[in-house]
Write a protein that holds these residues in place. Structure first.
Motif, PDB file in Angstrom:
ATOM      1  N   LEU A 165       0.831  -1.214   0.000  1.00 44.57           N
ATOM      2  CA  LEU A 165       0.000   0.000   0.000  1.00 44.57           C
ATOM      3  C   LEU A 165       0.861   1.258   0.000  1.00 44.57           C
ATOM      4  O   LEU A 165       0.666   2.181   0.789  1.00 44.57           O
ATOM      5  N   THR A 166       1.797   1.296  -0.914  1.00 41.42           N
ATOM      6  CA  THR A 166       2.738   2.410  -0.968  1.00 41.42           C
ATOM      7  C   THR A 166       2.946   2.968  -2.369  1.00 41.42           C
ATOM      8  O   THR A 166       3.263   4.151  -2.522  1.00 41.42           O
ATOM      9  N   VAL A 190       3.679  -6.953  -4.243  1.00 41.67           N
ATOM     10  CA  VAL A 190       3.136  -5.602  -4.173  1.00 41.67           C
ATOM     11  C   VAL A 190       1.668  -5.674  -3.765  1.00 41.67           C
ATOM     12  O   VAL A 190       0.860  -6.327  -4.430  1.00 41.67           O
ATOM     13  N   LEU A 191       1.325  -5.000  -2.668  1.00 35.44           N
ATOM     14  CA  LEU A 191      -0.077  -4.898  -2.247  1.00 35.44           C
ATOM     15  C   LEU A 191      -0.624  -3.552  -2.706  1.00 35.44           C
ATOM     16  O   LEU A 191      -0.096  -2.494  -2.356  1.00 35.44           O
ATOM     17  N   THR A 192      -1.676  -3.600  -3.495  1.00 36.88           N
ATOM     18  CA  THR A 192      -2.312  -2.396  -4.017  1.00 36.88           C
ATOM     19  C   THR A 192      -3.804  -2.663  -4.098  1.00 36.88           C
ATOM     20  O   THR A 192      -4.312  -3.505  -3.366  1.00 36.88           O
ATOM     21  N   TRP A 193      -4.535  -1.960  -4.966  1.00 37.78           N
ATOM     22  CA  TRP A 193      -5.972  -2.211  -5.058  1.00 37.78           C
ATOM     23  C   TRP A 193      -6.503  -1.893  -6.443  1.00 37.78           C
ATOM     24  O   TRP A 193      -5.877  -1.183  -7.221  1.00 37.78           O
ATOM     25  N   ASP A 194      -7.667  -2.456  -6.721  1.00 39.81           N
ATOM     26  CA  ASP A 194      -8.395  -2.224  -7.966  1.00 39.81           C
ATOM     27  C   ASP A 194      -9.362  -1.071  -7.715  1.00 39.81           C
ATOM     28  O   ASP A 194     -10.295  -1.186  -6.929  1.00 39.81           O
ATOM     29  N   VAL A 195      -9.122   0.039  -8.384  1.00 43.17           N
ATOM     30  CA  VAL A 195      -9.902   1.256  -8.140  1.00 43.17           C
ATOM     31  C   VAL A 195     -11.383   1.040  -8.444  1.00 43.17           C
ATOM     32  O   VAL A 195     -12.257   1.531  -7.717  1.00 43.17           O
ATOM     33  N   GLU A 196     -11.685   0.309  -9.494  1.00 34.56           N
ATOM     34  CA  GLU A 196     -13.092   0.151  -9.880  1.00 34.56           C
ATOM     35  C   GLU A 196     -13.859  -0.708  -8.875  1.00 34.56           C
ATOM     36  O   GLU A 196     -15.048  -0.471  -8.632  1.00 34.56           O
ATOM     37  N   VAL A 209      -3.449  -1.091  -9.097  1.00 33.66           N
ATOM     38  CA  VAL A 209      -3.108  -2.397  -9.655  1.00 33.66           C
ATOM     39  C   VAL A 209      -2.851  -2.339 -11.161  1.00 33.66           C
ATOM     40  O   VAL A 209      -1.943  -3.026 -11.665  1.00 33.66           O
ATOM     41  N   ASP A 210      -3.591  -1.544 -11.905  1.00 36.69           N
ATOM     42  CA  ASP A 210      -3.370  -1.473 -13.353  1.00 36.69           C
ATOM     43  C   ASP A 210      -1.979  -0.945 -13.677  1.00 36.69           C
ATOM     44  O   ASP A 210      -1.321  -1.414 -14.614  1.00 36.69           O
ATOM     45  N   THR A 211      -1.520   0.032 -12.903  1.00 41.15           N
ATOM     46  CA  THR A 211      -0.178   0.583 -13.109  1.00 41.15           C
ATOM     47  C   THR A 211       0.882  -0.470 -12.832  1.00 41.15           C
ATOM     48  O   THR A 211       1.859  -0.603 -13.588  1.00 41.15           O
ATOM     49  N   GLY A 231     -11.490  -4.810  -3.029  1.00 40.92           N
ATOM     50  CA  GLY A 231     -10.609  -4.372  -4.100  1.00 40.92           C
ATOM     51  C   GLY A 231      -9.125  -4.546  -3.869  1.00 40.92           C
ATOM     52  O   GLY A 231      -8.331  -4.355  -4.800  1.00 40.92           O
ATOM     53  N   TYR A 232      -8.694  -4.902  -2.665  1.00 37.31           N
ATOM     54  CA  TYR A 232      -7.262  -5.028  -2.411  1.00 37.31           C
ATOM     55  C   TYR A 232      -6.692  -6.232  -3.165  1.00 37.31           C
ATOM     56  O   TYR A 232      -7.295  -7.303  -3.200  1.00 37.31           O
ATOM     57  N   ARG A 233      -5.516  -6.035  -3.772  1.00 39.71           N
ATOM     58  CA  ARG A 233      -4.914  -7.057  -4.603  1.00 39.71           C
ATOM     59  C   ARG A 233      -3.423  -7.199  -4.269  1.00 39.71           C
ATOM     60  O   ARG A 233      -2.712  -6.201  -4.122  1.00 39.71           O
TER      61      ARG A 233
END
Length: 255
Positions: free
Chosen positions: A100-101, A124-130, A155-157, A248-250
Motif C-alpha cells: 500500500l505504498t 506488491v499490495l495495491t488495489w483495484d480502483v473500480e 493495480v493497473d499501473t 478491491g485489495y490485490r
C-alpha cells in the motif's frame, strides 16, 4: 546524478499512524505466504514496519521522517530513501516488498523498475480502483475518493509496468478484508461504519485524509444521520453476517 528529493507525504497524514494502522493477522499471513522461501526481503515504503517478517533478513526503506519516528523497538534496520533510487545492489534481495505504498511514489514506473533491479521477486499490495469505487463508503458518501484514486498508481499501473518489462506475473491474489481488521486502511471498517465518524480513525486513511474537510465533514454528517435512522443498516444488512469482504485489495506476486 543528483540525489532524489525526499518528499514526505506523511508529514501531516502520518501522525498517530502506528495507533490506527496495526497489522492484521489474517492479511499478514497472506503477505508472508507470498514471500515463499525468501530469506532476504527489502521492504520499500516500509512506514512504521507493519507486516515486516521477523524470521528473515529484512531491510526497510522509507522516506518519511514522520513514519520513521513511529517504528517500534526491534523493527528491521531502515534507511531513508525513495523507491525510485534504492540504495541497493542488483539482485541483492530475494524479494522486494511494497505494501500500500506505490500510489505515494513520485514516479511509480521508476520505483517498480527499481524493485525489479534489486530483487528476484516482487510482492506488491495495491488495489483495484473500480472495485473500491463500489465500496459503500465511496459509492454512497465519498465518491471523491474514486475520482482522486483513478489518478493514482494502483493495480493497473503495477501490472502494466511489469508487463512492459516482460516480467512474469505469477499471481494476482484477492485480499479479503476480515470484519474485525486491525489495520485501519480505507475499507477496514466495512462492517463497522461508526468507526468512520472518528477523526482519529480517518486520519490513518490517506484516501480520506487527503480530501478537504469541506467534502469530508458533510459526508460524515450524512453517514451519522443514516446510522441514527437505521438507513445504513437497511441498505447494507447483507454485510452484517459476513466474515470477510472483497473491497478491491490485490496482492501482485511477480518474478
Amino acid at each position: 546524478m543528483s540525489k532524489p528529493l525526499l518528499i514526505d507525504p506523511y508529514r501531516v497524514l502520518g501522525r498517530g499512524y502506528a495507533d490506527v494502522r496495526r497489522p492484521d493477522r489474517t492479511i499478514g499471513r497472506q503477505v508472508h505466504a507470498a514471500l515463499g522461501t525468501a530469506t532476504s526481503v527489502l521492504n520499500v515504503g516500509a512506514g512504521t514496519g507493519s507486516y515486516e517478517p521477523t524470521d528473515r533478513q529484512v531491510l526497510a526503506v522509507e522516506p518519511s521522517v514522520t513514519m520513521l519516528g513511529q517504528r517500534g523497538p526491534g523493527s528491521a534496520p531502515v534507511v531513508r530513501a525513495t523507491a525510485e533510487a534504492l540504495p541497493c545492489r542488483d539482485d541483492q534481495f530475494d524479494v522486494a516488498l511494497a505494501l500500500l505504498t506505490v500510489h505515494h511514489w513520485a514516479d511509480p514506473v521508476a520505483g517498480l523498475a527499481e524493485l525489479r533491479r534489486v530483487a528476484r521477486r516482487q510482492v506488491v499490495l495495491t488495489w483495484d480502483v473500480e472495485v473500491m469505487a463500489r465500496y459503500w463508503l465511496v459509492a454512497d458518501y465519498l465518491p471523491e475518493i474514486a475520482v482522486r484514486e483513478r489518478r493514482l498508481a494502483t493495480v493497473d499501473t503495477v501490472l502494466a509496468a511489469f508487463g512492459a518489462a516482460e516480467v512474469q506475473v505469477v499471481e494476482v491474489q484477492v485480499v479479503e478484508v476480515p470484519w474485525d481488521c486491525t489495520d485501519g486502511f480505507l475499507a477496514a471498517y466495512w462492517r463497522r461504519p461508526e468507526a468512520y465518524l472518528d477523526e482519529g480513525v480517518r486520519a490513518g486513511m490517506s484516501g480520506v485524509a487527503s480530501l478537504p474537510e469541506t467534502v469530508v465533514r458533510p459526508a460524515m454528517a450524512r453517514l451519522a444521520a443514516d446510522l441514527r435512522s437505521g438507513a445504513w443498516h437497511r441498505r447494507h444488512d447483507d454485510l452484517l453476517t459476513r466474515e470477510t469482504l472483497d473491497v478491491g485489495y490485490r496482492l501482485v506476486i511477480a518474478s
